[in-house]
Design a protein around this motif. Sequence first.
Motif, mmCIF file in Angstrom:
data_model
loop_
_atom_site.group_PDB
_atom_site.id
_atom_site.type_symbol
_atom_site.label_atom_id
_atom_site.label_comp_id
_atom_site.label_asym_id
_atom_site.label_seq_id
_atom_site.Cartn_x
_atom_site.Cartn_y
_atom_site.Cartn_z
ATOM 1 N N LEU B 109 0.829 -1.204 0.000
ATOM 2 C CA LEU B 109 0.000 0.000 0.000
ATOM 3 C C LEU B 109 0.871 1.265 0.000
ATOM 4 N N GLN B 110 1.928 1.262 0.829
ATOM 5 C CA GLN B 110 2.808 2.437 0.897
ATOM 6 C C GLN B 110 3.521 2.674 -0.437
ATOM 7 N N ASN B 111 3.877 1.583 -1.135
ATOM 8 C CA ASN B 111 4.494 1.722 -2.441
ATOM 9 C C ASN B 111 3.582 2.488 -3.399
ATOM 10 N N VAL B 112 2.288 2.184 -3.314
ATOM 11 C CA VAL B 112 1.352 2.789 -4.265
ATOM 12 C C VAL B 112 0.941 4.207 -3.830
ATOM 13 N N THR B 113 0.934 4.472 -2.517
ATOM 14 C CA THR B 113 0.494 5.802 -2.069
ATOM 15 C C THR B 113 1.621 6.836 -2.044
ATOM 16 N N MET B 114 2.869 6.355 -2.034
ATOM 17 C CA MET B 114 4.010 7.252 -1.830
ATOM 18 C C MET B 114 4.066 8.369 -2.888
ATOM 19 N N GLY B 115 3.951 8.008 -4.163
ATOM 20 C CA GLY B 115 4.026 9.008 -5.232
ATOM 21 C C GLY B 115 2.924 10.048 -5.116
ATOM 22 N N PRO B 116 1.643 9.604 -5.080
ATOM 23 C CA PRO B 116 0.562 10.583 -4.974
ATOM 24 C C PRO B 116 0.692 11.507 -3.768
ATOM 25 N N ASP B 125 -5.621 9.990 3.055
ATOM 26 C CA ASP B 125 -6.852 9.234 2.828
ATOM 27 C C ASP B 125 -7.173 9.102 1.341
ATOM 28 N N GLU B 126 -7.015 10.226 0.611
ATOM 29 C CA GLU B 126 -7.284 10.178 -0.836
ATOM 30 C C GLU B 126 -6.363 9.182 -1.513
ATOM 31 N N ALA B 127 -5.062 9.238 -1.117
ATOM 32 C CA ALA B 127 -4.073 8.361 -1.755
ATOM 33 C C ALA B 127 -4.379 6.897 -1.456
ATOM 34 N N ILE B 128 -4.788 6.626 -0.197
ATOM 35 C CA ILE B 128 -5.095 5.236 0.165
ATOM 36 C C ILE B 128 -6.301 4.740 -0.623
ATOM 37 N N GLU B 129 -7.311 5.629 -0.771
ATOM 38 C CA GLU B 129 -8.500 5.227 -1.522
ATOM 39 C C GLU B 129 -8.133 4.898 -2.973
ATOM 40 N N ARG B 130 -7.320 5.784 -3.582
ATOM 41 C CA ARG B 130 -6.890 5.561 -4.958
ATOM 42 C C ARG B 130 -6.091 4.256 -5.055
ATOM 43 N N ALA B 131 -5.188 4.031 -4.080
ATOM 44 C CA ALA B 131 -4.341 2.842 -4.105
ATOM 45 C C ALA B 131 -5.183 1.577 -3.968
ATOM 46 N N ARG B 132 -6.194 1.627 -3.073
ATOM 47 C CA ARG B 132 -7.041 0.439 -2.879
ATOM 48 C C ARG B 132 -7.782 0.099 -4.152
ATOM 49 N N THR B 133 -8.318 1.136 -4.842
ATOM 50 C CA THR B 133 -9.023 0.886 -6.095
ATOM 51 C C THR B 133 -8.090 0.202 -7.096
ATOM 52 N N LEU B 134 -6.869 0.746 -7.209
ATOM 53 C CA LEU B 134 -5.927 0.197 -8.187
ATOM 54 C C LEU B 134 -5.500 -1.220 -7.808
ATOM 55 N N LEU B 135 -5.230 -1.444 -6.521
ATOM 56 C CA LEU B 135 -4.820 -2.788 -6.089
ATOM 57 C C LEU B 135 -5.954 -3.782 -6.328
#
Lengths: 325, 255
Positions: B109-116, B125-135
């Motif tokens: 999750l941190q790998n995917v949220t780090m850039g945003p 929260d926004e980044a985690i939501e985006r990351a969850r959708t993508l994962l």
Amino acid sequence: MSVQAESPSRQELETASVVPLRHPWRWVSAAIITLLVVMIAYTLVANERFEWPTVARYLFSRPIIDGLLLTIQLTVIATVASLILGTMLALMRTSANPILRLSAAAYIWIFRSVPLLVQLILFYNISALFPTINIGLPFGIGPQFAFGEVNAIITPMVAAILAFSLNESAYTAETVRGGLLSVDKGQIEAGRAMGFSEGKIVWLVVLPQALRVFIPPFGNQVVNLLKMTSLVSVIALADLLYSAQIIYSRTFETIPLLIVASIWYLILVSAMSYGQSLLEARFAQRGNRVGKATKRSGPTTDTSRFFALKTGAVQVQATSEKDER
Amino acid sequence: MTAPLVEIMGVRKSYGDLDVLKGIDLEVQEGQVVCLIGPSGGGKSTLLRCVNHLERVDQGAIKVAGEVVGYRWQNNSLHEMRSSQVCKQRAKIGMVFQQFNLFAHKTVLQNVTMGPIKLLGLSKDEAIERARTLLDHVGLLDKQSAYPSQLSGGQSQRVAIARALAMEPRLMLFDEPTSALDPELVGDVLSVMRDLVSQGMTMLVVTHEMGFARDAADSVAFMAGGEIVEHGTPEQVLGNPQRERTRSFLSRVSA
């Protein structure tokens, strides 16, 4: 050979009990070492020349505690200074600028080549080389902003701080560089491709991963530094060892006072090793399953396997270990 | 027709005496998928790495979305950009590597949220939501708190794709995304890439997967010896190659 002649049936093989290989020499070596340990313990108690009551009397005495505090102070200052200067040197050594690279390499070369004791005495006598200190423009052009007698500035403590900090920095630089080099180049490329700046890549990607590799050798280094601070006795700085020496040169209780110093060094190094293991656990590569499994099986497995105590016990542990992997 | 999203114009690059790219011209229209195929050492990966300025172009230029990558046009010459400007260009271009290169000290999750979070200024929260959708899209939502060392190659590569997509790139670069994978894991990664194709993502893909090139690419370029030997639709290049070099390469790959 009769054992080989009769071949067992399938049923016999399936139900047969397993006899593990015995290790008689392990028992012999363990017995010898145990005997030696008992002998050492006996002499510690029986030999009155250790003078344990004297040790107890001096262990918390004022001059010893003051010396201990000075030892700790010197170690902490040199460690912090070496972390700052050493990291700078390591970044210089990996820089694209050849002048920075070469000068950092030269610094490390000189400070690692000249013995620490020589450096310590040199800094103590630095006033023979530079009697006065001027702060102003180079080569004495223009006005001078400050002026001082080096002899007054370089006290034994300042000389010790300079020698230990500058020397330790050379080693820390190499340890930091080792940590930086251990990080896979792909990690840096991934950071670049995402649009991270070089600074953010160092801070967010490289340093956190370099720390894991950096901590064990750096811990070693600080332990060494702590013990090396005892060299300051040659410039008459009252650290832990020199405080003990001052006392025994007066009372001739040499051995008990050396034991007092040794006990404090043991305590300090043990505390540092414990701190190091906490740090290592904090920065361990998380999610490394192999590491966790070895930890969980723990020392009990090792000892019981070492002596091959009970067939049953060993078999059970062997299977449970497999399951964990 | 609108201007292509990617314009590669007369790009040359050499390492010492070795010419790796000998004047490459290639265009990728918005929404198109272009596959680069060819023998190793032919310059495919180098060309791909020039598109986001991981490698410096010696001559010629590459434009992405109308901007020259890594250089600024001034007084009739190309001036190399400051790295902060290059970073802004790179943030719009996603890249997936052969060796995944997930950040080893961060969870999935941190790998995917780090850039945003760090680059696009999204809240956590926004980044985690985006990351969850993508994962979820790549089928790895249940692995969000795992570390990269606990993932298989196929899973790692799908996380790497999610990480690149989290930056909402206009263009995705794939550098042999399936070459380091066990054969049975290749399919998972390719199906994620096919999903991306159907969503209209513009993609430049270096690959040895001829099946993917045949049915997912709009055009295929065969590169060898630092040149594009043949370029056309998959049917032309893979089905009816005109050049001897292409034919011998394809016969060896499919054999």
